[in-house]
Design a protein around this motif. Structure first.
Motif, mmCIF file in Angstrom:
data_model
loop_
_atom_site.group_PDB
_atom_site.id
_atom_site.type_symbol
_atom_site.label_atom_id
_atom_site.label_comp_id
_atom_site.label_asym_id
_atom_site.label_seq_id
_atom_site.Cartn_x
_atom_site.Cartn_y
_atom_site.Cartn_z
ATOM 1 N N GLY A 174 0.780 -1.219 0.000
ATOM 2 C CA GLY A 174 0.000 0.000 0.000
ATOM 3 C C GLY A 174 0.814 1.272 0.000
ATOM 4 N N GLU A 175 2.086 1.166 0.300
ATOM 5 C CA GLU A 175 2.952 2.341 0.324
ATOM 6 C C GLU A 175 3.497 2.663 -1.072
ATOM 7 O OE1 GLU A 175 4.450 2.341 4.944
ATOM 8 O OE2 GLU A 175 5.822 1.575 3.422
ATOM 9 N N SER A 176 4.286 3.742 -1.131
ATOM 10 C CA SER A 176 4.774 4.241 -2.420
ATOM 11 C C SER A 176 6.294 4.340 -2.432
ATOM 12 C CB SER A 176 4.195 5.634 -2.689
ATOM 13 O OG SER A 176 2.793 5.606 -2.763
ATOM 14 N N LEU A 177 6.834 4.301 -3.633
ATOM 15 C CA LEU A 177 8.240 4.582 -3.880
ATOM 16 C C LEU A 177 8.355 5.311 -5.208
ATOM 17 C CD1 LEU A 177 10.083 1.205 -3.061
ATOM 18 C CD2 LEU A 177 10.350 3.353 -1.832
ATOM 19 N N ARG A 178 9.392 6.119 -5.343
ATOM 20 C CA ARG A 178 9.698 6.715 -6.644
ATOM 21 C C ARG A 178 11.109 6.322 -7.044
ATOM 22 N NH1 ARG A 178 9.963 12.882 -9.057
ATOM 23 N NH2 ARG A 178 11.893 12.983 -7.828
ATOM 24 N N LEU A 179 11.209 5.639 -8.142
ATOM 25 C CA LEU A 179 12.503 5.262 -8.675
ATOM 26 C C LEU A 179 13.011 6.349 -9.615
ATOM 27 C CD1 LEU A 179 11.878 1.512 -9.565
ATOM 28 C CD2 LEU A 179 12.458 2.537 -7.355
ATOM 29 N N SER A 180 14.317 6.530 -9.619
ATOM 30 C CA SER A 180 14.958 7.483 -10.530
ATOM 31 C C SER A 180 16.056 6.775 -11.304
ATOM 32 C CB SER A 180 15.563 8.649 -9.752
ATOM 33 O OG SER A 180 14.591 9.374 -9.048
ATOM 34 N N CYS A 181 16.302 7.266 -12.492
ATOM 35 C CA CYS A 181 17.359 6.721 -13.331
ATOM 36 C C CYS A 181 18.022 7.895 -14.036
ATOM 37 C CB CYS A 181 16.774 5.737 -14.333
ATOM 38 S SG CYS A 181 17.897 5.242 -15.667
ATOM 39 N N VAL A 182 19.251 8.194 -13.648
ATOM 40 C CA VAL A 182 19.995 9.291 -14.272
ATOM 41 C C VAL A 182 20.845 8.716 -15.393
ATOM 42 C CG1 VAL A 182 21.640 11.140 -13.917
ATOM 43 C CG2 VAL A 182 20.023 10.559 -12.104
ATOM 44 N N ALA A 183 20.670 9.268 -16.583
ATOM 45 C CA ALA A 183 21.344 8.754 -17.772
ATOM 46 C C ALA A 183 22.482 9.666 -18.200
ATOM 47 C CB ALA A 183 20.341 8.619 -18.909
ATOM 48 N N SER A 184 23.479 9.081 -18.817
ATOM 49 C CA SER A 184 24.584 9.863 -19.372
ATOM 50 C C SER A 184 25.195 9.108 -20.540
ATOM 51 C CB SER A 184 25.650 10.142 -18.303
ATOM 52 O OG SER A 184 26.193 8.938 -17.809
ATOM 53 N N GLY A 185 25.937 9.834 -21.364
ATOM 54 C CA GLY A 185 26.659 9.198 -22.454
ATOM 55 C C GLY A 185 25.914 9.105 -23.764
ATOM 56 N N PHE A 186 24.721 9.649 -23.829
ATOM 57 C CA PHE A 186 23.962 9.668 -25.086
ATOM 58 C C PHE A 186 22.961 10.815 -25.011
ATOM 59 C CE2 PHE A 186 19.802 7.877 -23.814
ATOM 60 C CZ PHE A 186 20.113 7.405 -22.553
#
Length: 117
Positions: A15-27
């Motif tokens: 029932g809880e929440s999470l926020r995933l992040s993905c930092v991109a580089s090289g393109f």
């Protein structure tokens, strides 16, 4: 060199929440469709969600529709996955990947999501 750094995973209760992040580089991030996939020992690799380069098209696997939201900030070269109403079956190692429609050519290292009471 194409790189992704994922973060935001953790242990939460159902029932809880999470926020995933993905930092991109090289393109050129703002030219690429991006995808979230997840992997579990039992189910293997599962596609979760995808977004096109300018955020006008988003797609979701049926089991996460209405609970997960994919988004991106091209100014920050960052992909997000907001996960609400988490269920135990959402527990997995979550990866961001470049590409869509199964044609993913680069992956991050993954971030672990655990959903347990």
């Amino acid at each position: 060199e194409v790189q992704f750094v994922e973060s935001g995973g953790g242990l939460v209760q159902p029932g809880e929440s999470l926020r995933l992040s993905c930092v991109a580089s090289g393109f050129t991030f703002n030219s690429a469709a991006m995808t979230w996939v997840r992997q579990t020992p039992g189910k293997g690799l599962e596609w979760v969600s995808a977004i096109n380069s300018d955020s006008t098209i988003t797609m979701y696997e049926d089991s996460v529709k209405g609970r997960f939201t994919i988004s991106r900030d091209n100014a920050k070269n960052t992909l997000y996955l907001q996960m609400d109403s988490l269920k135990p079956e959402d527990a997995a190692l979550y990866y961001c990947a470049r590409g869509s429609d199964g044609a993913w050519d680069y992956w991050g290292q993954g971030t672990q999501v655990t959903v347990s009471s």
